[in-house]
Design an enzyme around this catalytic site. Structure first.
Site, PDB file in Angstrom:
ATOM      1  N   ARG A 350       0.836  -1.210   0.000  1.00  0.00           N
ATOM      2  CA  ARG A 350       0.000   0.000   0.000  1.00  0.00           C
ATOM      3  C   ARG A 350       0.865   1.251   0.000  1.00  0.00           C
ATOM      4  NH1 ARG A 350      -0.547  -1.366   5.473  1.00  0.00           N
ATOM      5  NH2 ARG A 350      -2.247  -2.806   5.002  1.00  0.00           N
ATOM      6  N   CYS A 472      -5.524  -0.377   8.162  1.00  0.00           N
ATOM      7  CA  CYS A 472      -5.107  -0.145   9.548  1.00  0.00           C
ATOM      8  C   CYS A 472      -4.334  -1.375  10.033  1.00  0.00           C
ATOM      9  CB  CYS A 472      -6.321   0.120  10.439  1.00  0.00           C
ATOM     10  SG  CYS A 472      -5.898   0.552  12.141  1.00  0.00           S
ATOM     11  N   ASP A 473      -3.012  -1.305   9.969  1.00  0.00           N
ATOM     12  CA  ASP A 473      -2.171  -2.447  10.324  1.00  0.00           C
ATOM     13  C   ASP A 473      -2.500  -3.060  11.687  1.00  0.00           C
ATOM     14  OD1 ASP A 473      -0.632  -2.409   7.999  1.00  0.00           O
ATOM     15  OD2 ASP A 473       0.723  -0.917   8.806  1.00  0.00           O
ATOM     16  N   PRO A 474      -2.593  -2.248  12.743  1.00  0.00           N
ATOM     17  CA  PRO A 474      -2.749  -2.863  14.069  1.00  0.00           C
ATOM     18  C   PRO A 474      -4.173  -3.293  14.401  1.00  0.00           C
ATOM     19  CG  PRO A 474      -2.570  -0.494  14.294  1.00  0.00           C
ATOM     20  CD  PRO A 474      -2.364  -0.794  12.838  1.00  0.00           C
TER      21      PRO A 474
END
Length: 787
Positions: A350, A472-474
């Site tokens: 991304r 949103c990675d986390p």
């Protein structure tokens, strides 16, 4: 007063205590350095993976009791002590570590260098930092001037701490053949195979000078002594450095010159600081940058930054700070991202593609190359990888080993943007093989395949799985059991499919275009059926079937991305749009921008994940996360909310005045990853900048300024001219380069107009559309809009 100077290409800060962490940054293709106004630095380089050459005081290791454990307050920096040998008075430039009260201070980061002017007790010190174009090295100049009426007896002592290099082997010495302090180490390892992998590493850090010092010191503790760095024992009582080595001691690069400077006279120095493999490499760098043509190196680097990163836009608006940022600093930040890939060998997919989006307006051929390169690492199933490998020996590391589901979206969005900007439809026929199949396929097939993969990876409701995170990675525990879904990804997929449907229709592929449009519409219907909460859209549904981001949640009640992309994909009609905007204004808008969600989480929520464990108001947990805010601005321009859209963009930029600089702690030279949020929960710390200039924000910000605010964008063979200018701007002028042509646009507001009127060369355009663009031509455009 803080202000832009040199026609906006440099900023002047006159107080080192106003914003202690305020910084500028420099980079080349192999390194970067963030240098703050007080002298602290964060730097890294590629070897070939990211490494440091000036280290923190100790190696973080919670599970490893280190031998000879050190206890240090130090942070890496670049410092210069000046001692008056007659009075014993001591100060340091730029400000740390002595922190003496100065008579004059100026920190002036520019496009291709960073400079300081410090003055105290009749002594002026001028410092300048620049970089070469390709080598890993810091190029420093220092000038010490006696501005008093009588001769000064001074000691000039550069101090470049190197830090804790290795628990296995570290030390240092002065090499008179190189006029350099040479700090050596061995990168720690345990496994035999690591020895062979590490043999290429640059385990030396050195400081070379243009003239031989009178004295030196290499052991930091011997220099610091009992006085501490604010008053080093080695400089007390007229002392001279002991010409000492570091023998399995923390090394530092410290040199001393004893100077007698007449009134009005100056002494000048040049330094070279960085990593090296061996003494031969130090000698080569020294010959190139200390013994060679320093001015040529400076000019070459300036050209790299300013010519290589030349913007397609020059704007003249009523907002001077915005003008300077857009004309000089925004393209600079976008160029850094696109030219260096954030100094990694495996950027997240991304990030890689969105950074390439920013390069569209600087060097579109780089965007084209990125599209082809990314497609070549796509799987035959259509799935995009979590990271893009930039070297044959690179590996997916850290976050790229965690499965995320959003990467296919960006391939479609960026390729469509490339087509709009360049009109280069030949890219669609270019071919790339698959990561797991040597069969070549066209880029059009690659993008369509990515969207087909997204369309198939859905649950029984037809909503896309989130796996261990989307954008949103986390947000890593919503779907780790294999059932959770992302509402945002449903909206983003619908948006990407609508864009690609237009491309397929223009290529004459009606079947694929119709399928994509039907799939996009179906996703909108599912979003409205399953995720509308009454006043806003929920963020997703967990593995256990719990809808989150809803009005009954006490934390994480409303998520910005779910609203932004609902507007972009067309899910929200007028009534829903009004409700959403009201909710965002009431719950997410702050004086420092729009928060990513609110309220911020204050405790772990195991069905959402790691994001809820971050400090409330930091990063993705309720911060003013500018990447998400940029998506929101895009959605506002998409639905014609020009004033709201500009307010969102403008809030990302620090004002060039004392109050805002002090509150945010940064200068208006780059957009940070985030400002602290949780404004309604922790107002005291809200607004603090992350001071991190790595962010996908800049590509979107840049595109919105060019294509929406200024409103000149490619469309088929022609262009659409439709500025969305803030209603309180009565005039706007700008020049925009597009496909080899130049558009000089003058915007004014007038009474008595029913709508916006666009004229090119005196000829009115229907719907603001120019049918064709002629390369090499200059178009004089007037836009008149109702007052």
């Amino acid at each position: 007063m803080p202000s832009f100077i040199d026609n906006g290409t440099r900023f002047h800060l006159d107080d080192p205590t106003l914003a202690p962490n305020a910084a500028g940054y420099l980079w080349n293709r192999r390194m970067m350095i963030q240098m703050n106004n007080r002298g602290y630095a964060v730097s890294q380089y590629m070897d070939p993976e990211p490494r440091k050459y000036a280290y923190p005081p100790t190696i973080a290791a919670q599970t490893f009791m280190q031998p000879e454990q050190g206890y240090y307050p130090n942070h890496p920096g670049r410092f210069f002590y000046i001692r008056d040998n007659r009075t014993g008075a001591l100060f340091s430039a730029p400000y740390e570590p002595v922190r003496a009260s100065l008579d004059r201070f100026a920190f002036e980061p520019g496009l291709s260098d960073i400079r300081w002017l410090v003055e105290k007790d009749g002594v002026r010190v001028e410092l300048c930092l620049s970089l070469p174009v390709d080598d890993v090295a810091e190029l420093w100049t220092a000038k010490v001037t006696n501005v008093a009426a009588a001769t000064k007896s001074l000691s000039f002592v550069p101090f470049f701490p190197v830090g804790y290099m290795s628990w296995m082997n570290m030390g240092g010495h002065f090499d008179p053949r190189l006029d350099a302090v040479v700090c050596t180490s061995v990168t720690p390892y345990q496994k035999v195979e690591q020895y062979f992998k590490n043999r290429h590493l640059k385990d030396i850090t050195f400081l070379a000078a243009s003239r031989r010092p009178d004295h030196f010191e290499v052991a930091q503790q011997a220099f610091e002594g009992e006085g501490g760095l604010h008053n080093p024992s080695a400089l007390a009582d007229g002392g001279r450095l002991r010409d000492g080595e570091a023998l399995y001691e923390v090394p530092a690069c410290v040199m001393q010159w004893d100077l007698e400077i007449a009134a009005g006279a100056s002494e000048e120095f040049r330094f070279l600081f960085g990593p090296a493999k061996d003494e031969a490499e130090i000698a080569a760098l020294r010959a190139k940058y200390l013994d060679g043509d320093a001015e040529a190196a400076r000019r070459a680097y300036h050209a790299y930054v300013t010519v290589g990163g030349r913007s397609c836009l020059e704007i003249r608006s009523p907002d001077e700070t915005f003008n300077h940022f857009v004309n000089h600093w925004l393209p600079r930040q976008a160029f850094y991202h696109g030219d260096t890939n954030r100094l990694t060998t495996d950027p997240q997919t991304r990030n890689y593609l969105q950074d390439a989006l920013g390069m569209l307006f600087i060097r579109p051929e780089t965007t084209r190359e990125a599209i082809l390169h990314a497609a070549g690492q796509q799987y035959a199933s259509g799935k995009m990888p979590d990271g893009i490998l930039l070297r044959p020996d690179a590996e997916l590391k850290y976050i790229n080993q965690v499965p995320h589901t959003d990467h296919a979206v960006w391939l479609a969005i960026v390729t469509k943007a490339y087509l709009d900007e360049t009109g280069d439809r030949s890219v669609l026929a270019d071919t790339a093989a698959w990561a797991d199949d040597d069969r070549p396929a066209s880029i059009r097939e690659h993008v369509t395949g990515a969207l087909r993969f997204l369309a198939a990876a859905v649950d029984e409701r037809g909503l896309p799985y989130i796996d261990q995170g989307d954008w949103c990675d986390p947000m890593n525990m919503v779907g780790y059991k294999g059932r959770g879904v992302s509402g945002w990804l449903a909206e983003a997929s619908s948006y990407a499919m609508s864009l690609w449907s237009e491309v397929c229709a223009a290529e004459g592929d009606k079947d694929t275009a119709d399928w994509l449009k039907a799939e996009a519409d179906a996703l909108v219907e599912r979003v409205n059926r399953h995720l509308w909460d009454g006043d806003w859209y929920s963020r997703g549904i967990t593995d256990d079937g719990v809808v989150f981001g809803v009005s009954t949640d006490t934390e994480g009640r409303i998520f910005l991305n779910a609203q932004s992309w609902a507007l972009l994909c067309g899910a929200a009609g007028e009534d829903r749009k009004a409700r959403m905007l009201k909710a965002i204004d009431e719950q997410l808008v702050t004086p420092y921008g729009v928060e990513i969600h609110a309220p911020a989480f204050t405790a772990m929520r195991e069905d959402i994940g790691r994001v809820t464990q971050k400090w409330p108001g930091s990063a993705e947990n309720g911060a003013v996360y500018n990447h998400a805010a940029a998506f929101y601005a895009a959605s506002l321009y998409h639905v014609g909310e020009r004033d709201r859209g500009f307010r969102v963009l403008r809030a990302m930029l620090t004002d060039a005045e004392r109050v805002d600089i002090a509150a945010r702690g940064q200068l208006p030279l780059y957009i940070p990853n985030y400002y602290r949020g949780a404004y309604r929960q922790f107002p005291r710390t809200a607004g603090r900048s992350s001071n991190l200039f790595n962010t996908g924000t800049v590509a979107w910000f840049y595109r919105l300024v060019v294509e929406q605010l200024c409103g000149v964008r490619g469309d088929g063979d022609g262009a659409v001219i439709a500025p969305q200018v803030p209603s309180d701007w009565q005039t706007l002028a700008f020049s925009r380069r597009l496909r080899g042509a130049t558009f000089n646009v003058s915007f004014t507001r007038e009474d008595g107009l029913a709508g916006q009127v666009v004229e090119v060369g005196g000829r009115r355009l229907d719907h603001g559309r120019l049918a064709g663009i002629e390369a090499g031509r200059t178009y004089d455009v007037t836009v008149r809009s109702p007052r």
